[in-house]
Design an enzyme around this catalytic site. Structure first.
Site, PDB file in Angstrom:
ATOM      1  N   ASP A  16      -8.736 -26.325  18.462  1.00 51.84           N
ATOM      2  CA  ASP A  16      -9.584 -25.183  18.818  1.00 51.84           C
ATOM      3  C   ASP A  16     -10.756 -25.017  17.855  1.00 51.84           C
ATOM      4  OD1 ASP A  16      -7.943 -24.440  20.996  1.00 51.84           O
ATOM      5  OD2 ASP A  16      -6.594 -23.354  19.676  1.00 51.84           O
ATOM      6  N   ASP A 125      -2.373 -13.863  18.461  1.00 54.00           N
ATOM      7  CA  ASP A 125      -3.166 -14.010  17.241  1.00 54.00           C
ATOM      8  C   ASP A 125      -4.530 -13.337  17.325  1.00 54.00           C
ATOM      9  OD1 ASP A 125      -1.273 -15.288  15.744  1.00 54.00           O
ATOM     10  OD2 ASP A 125      -1.931 -17.300  16.260  1.00 54.00           O
TER      11      ASP A 125
END
Length: 404
Positions: A16, A125
């Site tokens: 990511d 998250d």
């Protein structure tokens, strides 16, 4: 977007955050990107990180050592409270508050216009990072590319990385979503997305913190842990700081197949998620701490703490570490562990943690009172206690029989 000249990026070097750097350059007017890696004990994942960050477009990499802050400020209080989210030992959730706090501090110090993170719009998250940022930099803009870009999957992320010459350590076949720190390693995605699939624990490269119970030694391993007021202070008689104890227990527990769980948990955002977690050292510490509490904590306090442990775990899982409730519950955790001092011996064998003896100078256990042999306890006193304790039951029965 043209107002964004400089950003601070939470950078791990994983899939990511690796592609976020070129994406930001393309979509935010070639802004300056300061990559920040929080060292929370992910070890070899930090190797080569600076070279990769600079090569893909960051102006610099800042590595912040957050291991002891995470352990002392968050993990130890959670251990004292025996906080578990469902059966999950909160590995990822422990690290996010200290990383989010550090991102905010660096962004303010660097004069950044925004903070960027790689958490998805489906996960927990994003909440954990952003609540910590709001606590320490409440006016800071937050950019979450997963909530903006057209990329729809990890497969498309790999396509983007290949098109932009971003080096990756994974392949399409090993493309699990993983998060690693000193406390744990999580595995999600690929075949694990279907709960009907059995995890292949013996597949080379799947487990990283240890071996499966099937591959563990045929002989047990003994380990002794010393605690003072609920905090671990020594392993096998050798005193060391808590982070080093966790590190050593990871090696011992991992070698014996300890701490592997496969769960479907309830995410904060409302969906269920299947994951495999490795938490060898943490599993041993929690087990040992609970053994010592059995001896040293009175019934009412222990039972109340077991109730509050659910709230404490929810608080951590849901990203509300920096909150008044956390401070109040942490005070309870510390007070309730005032006498949780002593030594716990454990036997580790093929994924099992077996008690092998517990001692404490503050033990509430009296062999004289509980023995089946002769003791000072007057058993005749129990009759009066039962009469009073059972009086409401007796009165109810008398009412039903029309005898009142």
């Amino acid at each position: 977007m043209s107002d964004i000249k400089k950003v601070v990026l939470a950078y791990s070097g994983g899939l990511d955050t690796s592609i976020i750097i070129p994406w930001l350059k393309e979509n935010y007017d070639n802004c300056e990107i300061i990559a920040v890696a929080g060292n929370v004990g992910q070890a070899d994942e930090l190797e080569g990180l600076e070279e990769k960050a600079l090569k893909t477009g960051a102006s610099k990499l800042i590595v912040a050592d957050l291991v002891d802050e995470m352990v002392e400020d968050i993990i130890i209080p959670a251990l004292k409270m025996d906080a578990k989210y469902e059966t999950y030992l909160l590995g990822t959730a422990f690290a996010r508050p200290v990383i989010g706090k550090k991102l905010a501090e660096i962004a303010l110090a660097e004069g950044a216009d925004a903070i960027v993170h790689g958490a998805t719009g489906k996960g927990n998250d994003q909440v954990r990072f952003e609540l910590a940022i709001k606590r320490f930099a409440p006016d800071m803009k937050i950019i979450a590319p997963w909530r903006e870009w057209d990329i729809k999957s990890r497969e498309e992320e790999i396509d983007y990385a290949e098109a932009h010459n971003v080096p990756l350590k994974i392949s399409r076949e090993t493309n699990y979503s993983k998060d690693k720190n000193l406390w744990h390693l999580s595995h999600e995605g690929l075949d694990l997305e279907d709960p009907a699939n059995e995890p292949d624990y013996d597949k080379p490269g799947f487990l990283e913190m240890g071996v499966s119970p099937f591959q563990a030694p045929d002989e047990p391993t003994y380990v002794t842990l010393d605690f003072e007021q609920g905090a671990p202070v020594a392993i096998d008689g050798e005193r060391m700081k808590a982070s080093k104890i966790i590190e050593k227990l990871n090696a011992i527990g991992g070698a014996n197949g300890i701490g592997i769980i496969d769960i479907v948990e309830n995410r904060l955002v409302g969906m269920k998620d299947r994951g495999v977690y490795e938490t060898p050292g943490g599993s041993i510490l929690y087990f040992a701490h609970e053994q010592l509490e059995m001896l040293t904590v009175d019934k009412d306090t222990l039972h109340e703490k077991q109730k509050l442990a659910v709230d404490y775990a929810d608080l951590i899982y849901n990203g509300k570490w920096y909150s008044p409730l956390q401070e109040a519950l942490t005070a309870f955790a510390n007070e309730s562990n005032k006498y949780v001092t002593g030594t716990v011996k454990l036997k580790l064998y093929k994924g099992n943690i077996i008690p092998a003896g517990t001692t404490s100078p503050y033990s509430l256990y009296s062999e004289n009172l509980v023995t089946f042999g002769e003791s000072d306890y007057d058993q005749a006193q129990a009759a009066g206690f039962i009469n009073l304790w059972g009086l409401p039951t007796k009165v109810q029965a008398l009412r039903e029989q029309g005898k009142l």
